[in-house]
Design a protein around this motif. Structure first.
Motif, PDB file in Angstrom:
ATOM      1  N   UNK A  72       0.835  -1.201   0.000  1.00  0.00           N
ATOM      2  CA  UNK A  72       0.000   0.000   0.000  1.00  0.00           C
ATOM      3  C   UNK A  72       0.873   1.255   0.000  1.00  0.00           C
ATOM      4  N   UNK A  73       1.877   1.264   0.855  1.00  0.00           N
ATOM      5  CA  UNK A  73       2.727   2.453   0.978  1.00  0.00           C
ATOM      6  C   UNK A  73       3.584   2.651  -0.276  1.00  0.00           C
ATOM      7  N   UNK A  74       3.980   1.560  -0.917  1.00  0.00           N
ATOM      8  CA  UNK A  74       4.771   1.671  -2.148  1.00  0.00           C
ATOM      9  C   UNK A  74       3.942   2.291  -3.265  1.00  0.00           C
TER      10      UNK A  74
ATOM     11  N   UNK B  15      -6.641  -0.186  -0.747  1.00  0.00           N
ATOM     12  CA  UNK B  15      -7.098   0.220   0.578  1.00  0.00           C
ATOM     13  C   UNK B  15      -8.355  -0.534   0.982  1.00  0.00           C
ATOM     14  N   UNK B  16      -9.240  -0.780   0.021  1.00  0.00           N
ATOM     15  CA  UNK B  16     -10.456  -1.537   0.335  1.00  0.00           C
ATOM     16  C   UNK B  16     -10.119  -2.965   0.724  1.00  0.00           C
ATOM     17  N   UNK B  17      -9.213  -3.613  -0.036  1.00  0.00           N
ATOM     18  CA  UNK B  17      -8.842  -4.998   0.249  1.00  0.00           C
ATOM     19  C   UNK B  17      -8.116  -5.121   1.586  1.00  0.00           C
TER      20      UNK B  17
ATOM     21  N   UNK C 228      -5.407   5.531   3.332  1.00  0.00           N
ATOM     22  CA  UNK C 228      -5.384   6.514   2.243  1.00  0.00           C
ATOM     23  C   UNK C 228      -4.460   7.676   2.589  1.00  0.00           C
ATOM     24  N   UNK C 229      -4.538   8.147   3.832  1.00  0.00           N
ATOM     25  CA  UNK C 229      -3.647   9.237   4.267  1.00  0.00           C
ATOM     26  C   UNK C 229      -2.188   8.819   4.140  1.00  0.00           C
ATOM     27  N   UNK C 230      -1.891   7.557   4.477  1.00  0.00           N
ATOM     28  CA  UNK C 230      -0.513   7.064   4.385  1.00  0.00           C
ATOM     29  C   UNK C 230      -0.043   6.982   2.936  1.00  0.00           C
ATOM     30  N   UNK C 231      -0.989   6.846   2.000  1.00  0.00           N
ATOM     31  CA  UNK C 231      -0.615   6.780   0.593  1.00  0.00           C
ATOM     32  C   UNK C 231      -0.364   8.161   0.001  1.00  0.00           C
ATOM     33  N   UNK C 232      -1.080   9.149   0.496  1.00  0.00           N
ATOM     34  CA  UNK C 232      -0.961  10.484  -0.099  1.00  0.00           C
ATOM     35  C   UNK C 232       0.003  11.378   0.662  1.00  0.00           C
ATOM     36  N   UNK C 233       0.461  10.946   1.846  1.00  0.00           N
ATOM     37  CA  UNK C 233       1.329  11.802   2.660  1.00  0.00           C
ATOM     38  C   UNK C 233       2.478  10.956   3.203  1.00  0.00           C
ATOM     39  N   UNK C 234       3.700  11.368   2.917  1.00  0.00           N
ATOM     40  CA  UNK C 234       4.878  10.600   3.333  1.00  0.00           C
ATOM     41  C   UNK C 234       4.996  10.522   4.852  1.00  0.00           C
TER      42      UNK C 234
END
Length: 304
Positions: free
Chosen positions: A76-78, A106-108, A137-143
């Motif tokens: 997810x983070x990648x 994120x859903x899975x 989702x926040x972790x994906x859009x914000x480092x």
């Protein structure tokens, strides 16, 4: 925000890592017991451990996911890092593809988090699941949010609103934990019971204290929910009253519009008749003018 300047970060992070990897009901008694055991040998560390906050259900579920499904979380983070790079490079096609992949992931992973929590005896409601997915989702859009999730030390859910900077530090048990990675949990086969274990004489008291604290926290949550319900109910009543008033005004305007349309039709009919009378009068006047001119000409001839 708590400050632990006088406490060695490694010691506090090690303690926090163990505590936030526990089942949710075990957190408070384990934290208090650890703080008590540290009090004589390391008072600052004991105080810092005692200040560690119990995670919300959504934060606990994410922490559990990080420890039990580290590979999925890292995936997810990648994808999130690739998404941020695509946004920076303004690559529209890649951005759309990564956005779709982000939603699917994120859903899975949220579904997996709900399963893990259920295995630990915790029911994740749809509302809490939304908080879990919002944190991912926040972790994906914000480092910074990604680094916070990796710690496994969340005490509250994260939410990227897109407005202003994300307050990551307040969501962490140890604000200085940036760069720390939670210790993965490796499932161990059950160990045979130790027949020589002496029962803890304080076990009942500890369970009672933990249950009382859980009850107090539940009471506080109920009160917050009651207040929110009261406020929402008042909003609904006010909006219903405004809706009724607006509908009444709208009906009055419709009635008035119908009256004006009828009046306009009547005026149009009268105007048509008046124009016909005007045309006839103009013809009569023209005929009278012509007759006068002929009579005047006859008079002039007779006088001449």
């Amino acid at each position: 925000m708590c400050r632990f300047a006088s406490v060695p970060n490694d010691a506090l992070l090690e303690a926090a890592d163990g505590l936030y990897g526990l089942d949710l009901p075990a957190f408070t008694p384990a934290r208090d017991e650890l703080a008590k055991s540290l009090r004589a040998e390391d008072r600052p560390l004991s105080d810092a451990v005692k200040r560690l906050r119990k995670p919300s259900l959504a934060a606990w579920a994410v922490n559990l996911l990080v420890r039990r499904e580290a590979e999925q979380v890292e995936q997810v983070l990648t994808v999130g890092a690739a998404l941020r790079e695509a946004q920076t490079n303004l690559d529209g096609d890649e951005l759309r593809a990564l956005t779709r992949q982000r939603r699917q992931l994120t859903a899975a992973v949220t579904t997996r988090a709900r399963s893990l929590a259920s295995e630990q005896g915790q029911r994740i409601t749809p509302a809490v699941a939304e908080q879990v997915e919002g944190t991912l989702t926040a972790a994906m859009v914000d480092a910074d949010a990604a680094a916070a999730v990796r710690t496994g030390l969340l005490v509250s859910a994260l939410a990227a609103t897109g407005v202003g900077e994300l307050d990551v530090a307040s969501a962490l048990a140890v604000p200085e934990a940036a760069g720390f990675t939670a210790t993965p949990v490796v499932e161990q086969p059950p160990t045979p019971p130790d027949l020589h274990v002496v029962p803890d004489p304080d076990a009942d008291a500890k369970r009672l204290a933990a249950a009382e604290q859980e009850l107090a926290e539940a009471d506080a949550e109920v009160e917050r929910a009651r207040q929110a319900h009261t406020a929402a109910d008042a909003d609904v009543e006010a909006l219903e009253a405004r809706s009724l008033q607006t509908q009444a005004e709208l009906e009055e305007l419709r009635r008035r519009l119908a009256e004006l349309e009828d009046t306009a039709d009547e005026i149009d009919d009268e105007l048509t008749d008046a124009r016909a009378v005007l045309a006839s009068a103009q013809d009569d006047r023209s005929a009278a003018d012509s007759a006068r001119e002929r009579a005047a000409a006859a008079v002039d001839r007779l006088r001449g």
